[in-house]
Design a protein around this motif. Structure first.
Motif, PDB file in Angstrom:
ATOM      1  N   GLU A   1       0.837  -1.197   0.000  1.00 48.89           N
ATOM      2  CA  GLU A   1       0.000   0.000   0.000  1.00 48.89           C
ATOM      3  C   GLU A   1       0.880   1.257   0.000  1.00 48.89           C
ATOM      4  OE1 GLU A   1      -2.281  -0.663   3.493  1.00 48.89           O
ATOM      5  OE2 GLU A   1      -3.862  -1.798   2.469  1.00 48.89           O
ATOM      6  N   ARG A   2       1.894   1.256   0.841  1.00 48.91           N
ATOM      7  CA  ARG A   2       2.795   2.415   0.903  1.00 48.91           C
ATOM      8  C   ARG A   2       3.623   2.522  -0.380  1.00 48.91           C
ATOM      9  NH1 ARG A   2       5.086   2.854   7.130  1.00 48.91           N
ATOM     10  NH2 ARG A   2       3.031   2.888   8.147  1.00 48.91           N
ATOM     11  N   PHE A   3       3.983   1.380  -0.927  1.00 51.83           N
ATOM     12  CA  PHE A   3       4.746   1.340  -2.166  1.00 51.83           C
ATOM     13  C   PHE A   3       3.944   1.971  -3.306  1.00 51.83           C
ATOM     14  CE2 PHE A   3       6.565  -1.607  -5.608  1.00 51.83           C
ATOM     15  CZ  PHE A   3       7.679  -0.803  -5.810  1.00 51.83           C
ATOM     16  N   ALA A   4       2.680   1.591  -3.418  1.00 49.66           N
ATOM     17  CA  ALA A   4       1.824   2.168  -4.457  1.00 49.66           C
ATOM     18  C   ALA A   4       1.689   3.670  -4.279  1.00 49.66           C
ATOM     19  CB  ALA A   4       0.446   1.499  -4.433  1.00 49.66           C
ATOM     20  N   ASP A   5       1.527   4.120  -3.041  1.00 48.51           N
ATOM     21  CA  ASP A   5       1.446   5.553  -2.771  1.00 48.51           C
ATOM     22  C   ASP A   5       2.729   6.263  -3.185  1.00 48.51           C
ATOM     23  OD1 ASP A   5      -1.095   5.234  -1.710  1.00 48.51           O
ATOM     24  OD2 ASP A   5      -0.404   5.182   0.369  1.00 48.51           O
ATOM     25  N   ALA A   6       3.873   5.620  -2.933  1.00 46.96           N
ATOM     26  CA  ALA A   6       5.164   6.226  -3.264  1.00 46.96           C
ATOM     27  C   ALA A   6       5.352   6.377  -4.764  1.00 46.96           C
ATOM     28  CB  ALA A   6       6.295   5.388  -2.672  1.00 46.96           C
ATOM     29  N   LEU A   7       4.815   5.429  -5.539  1.00 49.11           N
ATOM     30  CA  LEU A   7       4.984   5.469  -6.991  1.00 49.11           C
ATOM     31  C   LEU A   7       3.981   6.377  -7.692  1.00 49.11           C
ATOM     32  CD1 LEU A   7       5.501   1.646  -7.701  1.00 49.11           C
ATOM     33  CD2 LEU A   7       7.265   3.415  -7.589  1.00 49.11           C
ATOM     34  N   ALA A   8       2.876   6.643  -7.029  1.00 48.09           N
ATOM     35  CA  ALA A   8       1.781   7.389  -7.669  1.00 48.09           C
ATOM     36  C   ALA A   8       2.234   8.764  -8.139  1.00 48.09           C
ATOM     37  CB  ALA A   8       0.616   7.527  -6.695  1.00 48.09           C
ATOM     38  N   ASP A   9       1.791   9.128  -9.320  1.00 47.20           N
ATOM     39  CA  ASP A   9       2.000  10.464  -9.891  1.00 47.20           C
ATOM     40  C   ASP A   9       3.457  10.777 -10.226  1.00 47.20           C
ATOM     41  OD1 ASP A   9      -0.738  11.003  -9.606  1.00 47.20           O
ATOM     42  OD2 ASP A   9      -0.451  11.654  -7.539  1.00 47.20           O
ATOM     43  N   ALA A  10       4.331   9.770 -10.257  1.00 46.62           N
ATOM     44  CA  ALA A  10       5.701  10.012 -10.726  1.00 46.62           C
ATOM     45  C   ALA A  10       5.637  10.396 -12.199  1.00 46.62           C
ATOM     46  CB  ALA A  10       6.554   8.759 -10.541  1.00 46.62           C
TER      47      ALA A  10
END
Length: 207
Positions: free
Chosen positions: A68-77
Protein backbone atom coordinates in the motif's frame (compact mmCIF):
# COMPACT_ATOMS: atom_id res chain seq x y z
CA UNK A 1 -6.01 -7.92 34.20
CA UNK A 2 -5.04 -9.77 31.02
CA UNK A 3 -8.15 -8.48 29.28
CA UNK A 4 -7.25 -4.92 30.29
CA UNK A 5 -3.76 -5.25 28.80
CA UNK A 6 -5.03 -6.96 25.67
CA UNK A 7 -7.91 -4.72 24.68
CA UNK A 8 -7.19 -1.32 26.24
CA UNK A 9 -3.66 -0.76 25.07
CA UNK A 10 -4.67 1.92 22.58
CA UNK A 11 -3.64 1.08 19.03
CA UNK A 12 -2.46 -2.42 19.83
CA UNK A 13 -2.31 -3.52 16.21
CA UNK A 14 0.00 -0.62 15.34
CA UNK A 15 2.16 -1.26 18.39
CA UNK A 16 2.72 -4.89 17.41
CA UNK A 17 3.41 -3.98 13.78
CA UNK A 18 5.94 -1.36 14.84
CA UNK A 19 7.70 -3.82 17.11
CA UNK A 20 7.75 -6.42 14.33
CA UNK A 21 9.23 -3.95 11.85
CA UNK A 22 11.97 -3.09 14.32
CA UNK A 23 12.88 -6.77 14.67
CA UNK A 24 12.85 -7.37 10.92
CA UNK A 25 15.01 -4.32 10.25
CA UNK A 26 17.69 -5.39 12.72
CA UNK A 27 17.46 -9.19 12.79
CA UNK A 28 15.41 -10.27 9.77
CA UNK A 29 11.96 -11.89 9.45
CA UNK A 30 13.21 -15.19 10.84
CA UNK A 31 13.64 -13.63 14.28
CA UNK A 32 9.94 -12.81 14.69
CA UNK A 33 8.12 -14.33 17.66
CA UNK A 34 4.62 -13.29 18.70
CA UNK A 35 5.47 -13.80 22.35
CA UNK A 36 8.56 -11.58 22.04
CA UNK A 37 6.58 -8.93 20.19
CA UNK A 38 3.98 -8.90 22.95
CA UNK A 39 6.76 -8.31 25.46
CA UNK A 40 8.21 -5.49 23.38
CA UNK A 41 4.78 -3.87 22.96
CA UNK A 42 4.01 -4.25 26.66
CA UNK A 43 0.89 -6.39 26.20
CA UNK A 44 -0.16 -9.92 27.11
CA UNK A 45 1.33 -12.78 25.11
CA UNK A 46 -2.09 -13.52 23.60
CA UNK A 47 -2.68 -9.99 22.33
CA UNK A 48 -0.86 -10.25 18.95
CA UNK A 49 -2.81 -13.40 18.08
CA UNK A 50 -6.05 -11.50 18.65
CA UNK A 51 -5.22 -9.23 15.69
CA UNK A 52 -3.05 -11.43 13.46
CA UNK A 53 -3.91 -15.03 14.48
CA UNK A 54 -0.35 -16.24 13.90
CA UNK A 55 3.10 -15.26 12.67
CA UNK A 56 2.11 -15.73 9.03
CA UNK A 57 -0.87 -13.43 9.53
CA UNK A 58 1.41 -10.78 10.98
CA UNK A 59 3.79 -11.02 8.03
CA UNK A 60 0.83 -10.86 5.65
CA UNK A 61 -0.25 -7.61 7.31
CA UNK A 62 3.28 -6.22 6.96
CA UNK A 63 3.45 -7.17 3.28
CA UNK A 64 0.02 -5.63 2.66
CA UNK A 65 0.97 -2.39 4.37
CA UNK A 66 4.23 -2.39 2.42
CA UNK A 67 2.52 -2.69 -0.95
CA UNK A 68 0.00 0.00 0.00
CA UNK A 69 2.80 2.41 0.90
CA UNK A 70 4.75 1.34 -2.17
CA UNK A 71 1.82 2.17 -4.46
CA UNK A 72 1.45 5.55 -2.77
CA UNK A 73 5.16 6.23 -3.26
CA UNK A 74 4.98 5.47 -6.99
CA UNK A 75 1.78 7.39 -7.67
CA UNK A 76 2.00 10.46 -9.89
CA UNK A 77 5.70 10.01 -10.73
CA UNK A 78 6.31 11.87 -14.00
CA UNK A 79 8.03 9.04 -15.86
CA UNK A 80 9.51 5.56 -15.56
CA UNK A 81 12.91 6.78 -14.38
CA UNK A 82 11.38 8.70 -11.50
CA UNK A 83 9.32 5.66 -10.59
CA UNK A 84 12.62 3.82 -10.33
CA UNK A 85 14.01 6.56 -8.10
CA UNK A 86 10.95 6.30 -5.86
CA UNK A 87 11.39 2.53 -5.81
CA UNK A 88 14.89 2.99 -4.40
CA UNK A 89 13.65 5.64 -1.98
CA UNK A 90 10.92 3.35 -0.69
CA UNK A 91 13.42 0.56 -0.08
CA UNK A 92 15.73 2.82 1.93
CA UNK A 93 12.89 4.38 3.94
CA UNK A 94 11.00 1.11 4.57
CA UNK A 95 13.66 -1.64 4.61
CA UNK A 96 11.65 -4.01 6.80
CA UNK A 97 8.59 -3.83 4.58
CA UNK A 98 10.82 -4.26 1.55
CA UNK A 99 12.36 -7.44 2.99
CA UNK A 100 8.99 -9.06 3.56
CA UNK A 101 7.16 -7.93 0.42
CA UNK A 102 9.37 -9.86 -1.95
CA UNK A 103 9.50 -13.10 0.02
CA UNK A 104 6.07 -14.61 -0.75
CA UNK A 105 6.90 -17.77 1.19
CA UNK A 106 6.55 -15.68 4.36
CA UNK A 107 2.90 -14.69 3.99
CA UNK A 108 -0.50 -15.69 2.63
CA UNK A 109 -0.30 -14.81 -1.05
CA UNK A 110 -4.05 -15.24 -1.56
CA UNK A 111 -5.04 -12.70 1.08
CA UNK A 112 -7.59 -10.31 -0.52
CA UNK A 113 -6.14 -7.17 1.04
CA UNK A 114 -2.65 -8.13 -0.04
CA UNK A 115 -3.78 -8.88 -3.60
CA UNK A 116 -5.51 -5.50 -3.86
CA UNK A 117 -2.42 -3.67 -2.63
CA UNK A 118 -0.16 -5.58 -5.03
CA UNK A 119 -2.49 -4.79 -7.92
CA UNK A 120 -2.27 -1.08 -7.12
CA UNK A 121 1.53 -1.19 -7.03
CA UNK A 122 1.71 -3.19 -10.26
CA UNK A 123 -0.58 -0.71 -11.97
CA UNK A 124 1.72 2.15 -11.00
CA UNK A 125 4.74 0.31 -12.41
CA UNK A 126 2.90 -0.49 -15.63
CA UNK A 127 1.91 3.15 -15.99
CA UNK A 128 5.58 4.07 -16.09
CA UNK A 129 6.32 1.53 -18.82
CA UNK A 130 3.25 2.58 -20.81
CA UNK A 131 4.57 6.13 -20.79
CA UNK A 132 7.64 5.12 -22.80
CA UNK A 133 7.83 5.75 -26.52
CA UNK A 134 7.28 2.64 -28.68
CA UNK A 135 11.02 2.60 -29.46
CA UNK A 136 11.90 2.70 -25.79
CA UNK A 137 9.34 0.08 -24.81
CA UNK A 138 10.02 -2.41 -27.61
CA UNK A 139 7.59 -5.01 -28.88
CA UNK A 140 6.85 -6.56 -25.49
CA UNK A 141 5.70 -4.09 -22.84
CA UNK A 142 5.70 -6.82 -20.22
CA UNK A 143 9.38 -7.60 -20.79
CA UNK A 144 10.12 -3.87 -20.69
CA UNK A 145 8.44 -3.81 -17.28
CA UNK A 146 10.55 -6.75 -16.11
CA UNK A 147 13.70 -4.94 -17.28
CA UNK A 148 12.77 -1.76 -15.40
CA UNK A 149 11.76 -3.72 -12.30
CA UNK A 150 14.98 -5.73 -12.35
CA UNK A 151 17.10 -2.58 -12.52
CA UNK A 152 15.33 -0.76 -9.69
CA UNK A 153 14.91 -3.82 -7.49
CA UNK A 154 18.46 -5.01 -8.07
CA UNK A 155 19.91 -1.61 -7.23
CA UNK A 156 17.74 -1.30 -4.10
CA UNK A 157 18.62 -4.82 -2.91
CA UNK A 158 22.35 -4.33 -3.45
CA UNK A 159 22.13 -0.99 -1.67
CA UNK A 160 20.34 -2.38 1.39
CA UNK A 161 22.72 -5.34 1.65
CA UNK A 162 25.77 -3.05 1.70
CA UNK A 163 27.11 -4.18 -1.65
CA UNK A 164 27.18 -0.70 -3.20
CA UNK A 165 29.18 1.09 -0.52
CA UNK A 166 32.20 1.48 -2.80
CA UNK A 167 30.19 2.66 -5.79
CA UNK A 168 27.85 4.97 -3.89
CA UNK A 169 30.20 6.20 -1.18
CA UNK A 170 28.81 9.31 0.46
CA UNK A 171 26.64 10.23 -2.52
CA UNK A 172 22.86 10.31 -2.58
CA UNK A 173 21.73 6.81 -3.68
CA UNK A 174 18.88 8.32 -5.69
CA UNK A 175 21.31 10.48 -7.66
CA UNK A 176 23.51 7.44 -8.26
CA UNK A 177 20.52 5.48 -9.52
CA UNK A 178 19.66 8.28 -11.95
CA UNK A 179 23.23 8.15 -13.23
CA UNK A 180 22.97 4.38 -13.69
CA UNK A 181 19.83 4.75 -15.78
CA UNK A 182 21.52 7.42 -17.90
CA UNK A 183 24.43 5.07 -18.58
CA UNK A 184 22.19 2.19 -19.60
CA UNK A 185 19.48 4.15 -21.38
CA UNK A 186 21.30 6.99 -23.08
CA UNK A 187 19.22 8.85 -25.69
CA UNK A 188 19.33 7.16 -29.08
CA UNK A 189 18.67 8.36 -32.61
CA UNK A 190 15.09 7.22 -33.19
CA UNK A 191 14.89 8.30 -36.84
CA UNK A 192 14.14 5.60 -39.42
CA UNK A 193 17.15 3.65 -40.67
CA UNK A 194 17.04 5.20 -44.15
CA UNK A 195 17.24 8.70 -42.69
CA UNK A 196 20.19 7.75 -40.48
CA UNK A 197 21.95 6.23 -43.47
CA UNK A 198 21.44 9.33 -45.57
CA UNK A 199 22.95 11.54 -42.91
CA UNK A 200 26.05 9.41 -42.45
CA UNK A 201 24.83 7.58 -39.35
CA UNK A 202 25.71 4.06 -38.20
CA UNK A 203 23.74 2.43 -41.01
CA UNK A 204 26.42 3.51 -43.49
CA UNK A 205 28.98 1.44 -41.65
CA UNK A 206 31.58 4.19 -41.50
CA UNK A 207 33.35 5.21 -38.35
Amino acid sequence: MTSERTYHHGDLRRAVLTAALDVIRTEGPGALSLRDLARRAGVSHAAPAHHFKDRTGLLTAIATEGYERFADALADAPDLRERGVRYVRFATEHPAHFQVMFQPDLYRTDDPGLLAAKDRASAELRAGVNGLSPAGRGDDARLAGVAAWSLAHGFATLLLSGNLEGAVGGRDPEAVFRSVTELLFAPTDERPADERSASGGPERGGA
